[in-house]
Design a protein around this motif. Structure first.
Motif, short mmCIF file in Angstrom:
data_model
loop_
_atom_site.label_atom_id
_atom_site.label_comp_id
_atom_site.label_asym_id
_atom_site.label_seq_id
_atom_site.Cartn_x
_atom_site.Cartn_y
_atom_site.Cartn_z
N GLY A 61 44.64 -14.71 -11.49
CA GLY A 61 45.96 -14.44 -10.94
C GLY A 61 46.79 -13.67 -11.95
O GLY A 61 46.54 -13.74 -13.17
N GLN A 64 47.16 -19.94 -6.79
CA GLN A 64 47.87 -18.70 -7.09
C GLN A 64 48.77 -18.83 -8.31
O GLN A 64 49.18 -19.94 -8.68
N LEU A 101 52.46 -16.75 -9.26
CA LEU A 101 53.43 -15.78 -8.78
C LEU A 101 54.63 -15.77 -9.71
O LEU A 101 54.92 -16.77 -10.38
N GLN A 117 50.43 -22.53 -8.79
CA GLN A 117 50.06 -23.44 -7.71
C GLN A 117 49.02 -24.44 -8.19
O GLN A 117 48.08 -24.09 -8.91
N THR A 124 51.44 -20.20 2.60
CA THR A 124 50.91 -19.42 1.48
C THR A 124 52.03 -18.52 0.98
O THR A 124 52.46 -17.61 1.69
N ARG A 142 54.20 -15.65 -0.73
CA ARG A 142 54.01 -14.23 -1.01
C ARG A 142 55.11 -13.66 -1.90
O ARG A 142 54.86 -12.77 -2.69
#
Length: 417
Positions: free
Chosen positions: A251, A334, A336, A346, A382, A384
Motif C-alpha cells: 500500500g 489498505q 490511505l 486498515q 471500502t 477510497r
C-alpha cells in the motif's frame, strides 16, 4: 532521476523485527531511535484520550440507485470530492466519470470506452486538481486526462513506458500536479515452475506535470504471485502470474515528494522523501496464521461463482487444491492518506473474500508517524478518499447486488492531538 536500491527494503525487514503474537506486556508511549540516518518510531499506545477519538458520525449520501440517465455503477474503482461538494466517480466497468451534485443527484457522464482523447481503455484513477479540475488516469494507455470543473476536456498527457514493463498504476497526485505511479515489474510468462510462489516487484516513480520522471523508489516487494498453468488454444500450456490467494499487497500514501510504503509483510511503514528512506514506523498489529477454515471458505466462494468465466478464472477455480495459499494474512489491509496529512492503516482483513464482510477498524497515524488511535467503519465499506470531516467509499449491500458509493461524516472532537 534518483533511485533507491532494494537494499533499503532488506534494512526494513531487519529494523522492524518479527510481528508480535500478542499485545505488549506493558504500555510504551513511543520509542524512537536513529539507524543509518533513518528515524525509527514504535508506538504502542494511542495518543487520543477518552472523548478525543474520531468516529463515523452519520451517513450523508448514498449514490448508486437509478437516477434519470444514471442507471447504477458497473465497477466504481476510484472517487473524489470537489471543493464545492460535488462527487466524481471513476467507473472502470463503464469507462467513464460520473458527476454528482453536492446533495447526491446525478449530473452527467464524462468519457466513454475508446482510444480517442477523452475516452478510456482502462480507467483506474481520478484526482481533484486545482480549481476543481478533474484528473483521470488510464492504465492501458498510460494516459493522464484533465477535465475542467464541468467535465470538458482540457488536455491529455501520455507517459513513456520502459520496454518490458507492464505500465503504471496510479498512486497519488500532488496539489501542484506531480503524479506518482507504480510501475509493475511482473514478468509474463511466470518466471518459475507452475504452482511456485514468487515476490512481485515494482518501482514507484514521481512524474512532473510535463511527464518527466523526477525520482523513484524500487524495486519494492508489492505482492505475492503464483504460477498458474493455462492451456493455449494451439496446444500446450503457458504459466501465467496470478495473485497469491490471501497473500499480501503493498500500500502507498503520496504527499508531494513524500511516499509512505507498506508491504504488508510486517506491521510497519517506511517513509521516503525524494526517493530516500527517512523514517520507519512500527504500527499496532501482528501477523496472523491463515486458518484452514478461511482457506475452505475461500474455495467454497470461488466454486460457487456462476456466469461466464474467462479461461484464467476457470483454470484457477479448477486448480484450487493445487494453489499454495499464503501462510500468513497481511499485517494490515489498505493504507490511505487523508487530505490533512494523517495516515490511515486498515486492520488485517480478508481482501480475497469480501472487503466489507466485517466492520474493520483503522489505525490513524499523525504525519510524523505517531499513533493517534482507531476508527471503526460501518460494515461492507471500502474507503477510497478521506477528507477533513468526511469519508468516501464504495459500499456493498448485505444482500449483494450493485455497488453503491457512500459519503459519511467524520466526527473529530475538539481538543485532540
Amino acid at each position: 532521476m534518483r533511485r533507491l536500491a532494494s537494499a533499503a527494503i532488506a534494512f526494513l525487514a531487519g529494523a522492524v523485527g518479527c510481528g508480535r503474537s500478542g499485545p505488549p506486556a506493558a504500555p510504551l508511549a513511543m520509542a524512537t531511535r536513529d539507524s543509518a540516518g533513518i528515524h525509527i518510531v514504535e508506538d504502542r499506545s494511542a495518543l487520543w484520550t477518552a472523548g478525543q477519538a474520531w468516529s463515523v458520525d452519520s451517513l450523508l449520501l448514498d449514490l448508486g440507485a437509478p437516477d434519470g440517465e444514471f442507471q447504477g455503477f458497473a465497477a466504481p474503482v476510484a472517487m473524489t470530492r470537489l471543493s464545492d461538494g460535488r462527487i466524481v466517480v471513476a467507473d472502470a466497468g463503464a469507462a467513464r466519470l460520473d458527476f454528482f451534485s453536492r446533495d447526491g443527484h446525478f449530473l452527467y457522464h464524462v468519457g466513454s470506452a475508446g482510444r480517442a482523447p477523452g475516452q478510456f481503455q482502462s480507467l483506474w484513477g481520478v484526482f481533484a486538481g486545482r480549481a476543481d479540475t478533474v484528473v483521470a488516469y488510464d492504465v492501458a494507455a498510460s494516459r493522464v486526462t484533465t477535465f475542467d470543473p464541468n467535465g470538458a476536456l482540457v488536455d491529455t498527457l501520455t507517459l513513456a513506458v520502459p520496454a518490458g514493463s507492464n505500465g503504471y498504476l496510479p498512486l497519488g497526485r500532488s496539489p501542484t500536479g506531480e503524479l506518482t505511479l507504480l510501475r509493475s515489474e511482473t514478468r509474463v510468462p511466470f518466471p518459475g515452475r507452475p504452482w511456485s510462489v514468487a515476490i512481485d516487484t515494482g518501482v514507484v516513480v514521481r512524474f512532473s506535470r510535463a511527464g518527466t520522471p523526477l525520482d523513484s523508489i524500487g524495486a519494492l516487494a508489492v505482492g505475492e504471485l503464483v504460477g498458474l498453468p493455462v492451456p493455449q488454444a494451439g496446444g500446450g500450456t503457458v504459466t501465467l502470474p496470478i495473485d497469491r490467494p490471501l497473500g499480501r499487497k503493498a500500500g502507498f500514501v503520496v504527499r508531494g515528494d513524500t511516499v509512505w510504503v507498506g508491504t504488508g509483510a510486517e506491521p510497519a511503514l517506511v517513509q521516503y522523501v525524494g526517493g530516500q528512506p527517512i523514517r520507519i514506523v512500527r504500527i499496532p498489529g501482528a501477523l496472523t496464521v491463515v486458518p484452514a477454515s478461511l482457506v475452505a471458505e475461500f474455495k467454497r466462494r470461488r466454486r460457487a461463482m456462476t456466469g461466464r468465466l474467462g479461461v484464467i478464472d476457470s483454470v484457477f477455480n479448477a486448480s484450487l487444491d493445487s494453489i499454495p495459499f499464503s501462510d500468513y494474512l497481511p499485517a494490515y489491509g489498505q493504507i490511505l492518506g487523508d487530505t490533512v496529512g494523517d495516515i490511515w492503516v486498515q486492520s488485517a482483513g480478508l481482501p480475497d473474500l469480501a472487503p466489507g464482510d466485517a466492520a474493520l477498524t483503522w489505525s490513524v497515524l499523525a504525519p510524523d508517524g505517531r499513533w493517534l488511535g482507531q476508527v471503526a467503519l460501518p460494515p461492507r465499506v471500502t474507503l477510497r478518499e478521506i477528507g477533513p470531516d468526511y469519508l468516501l467509499g464504495s459500499w456493498i449491500p448485505d444482500s449483494g447486488g450493485a455497488v453503491h458509493v457512500r459519503l459519511f461524516r467524520l466526527r473529530k472532537p475538539a481538543g485532540g492531538p
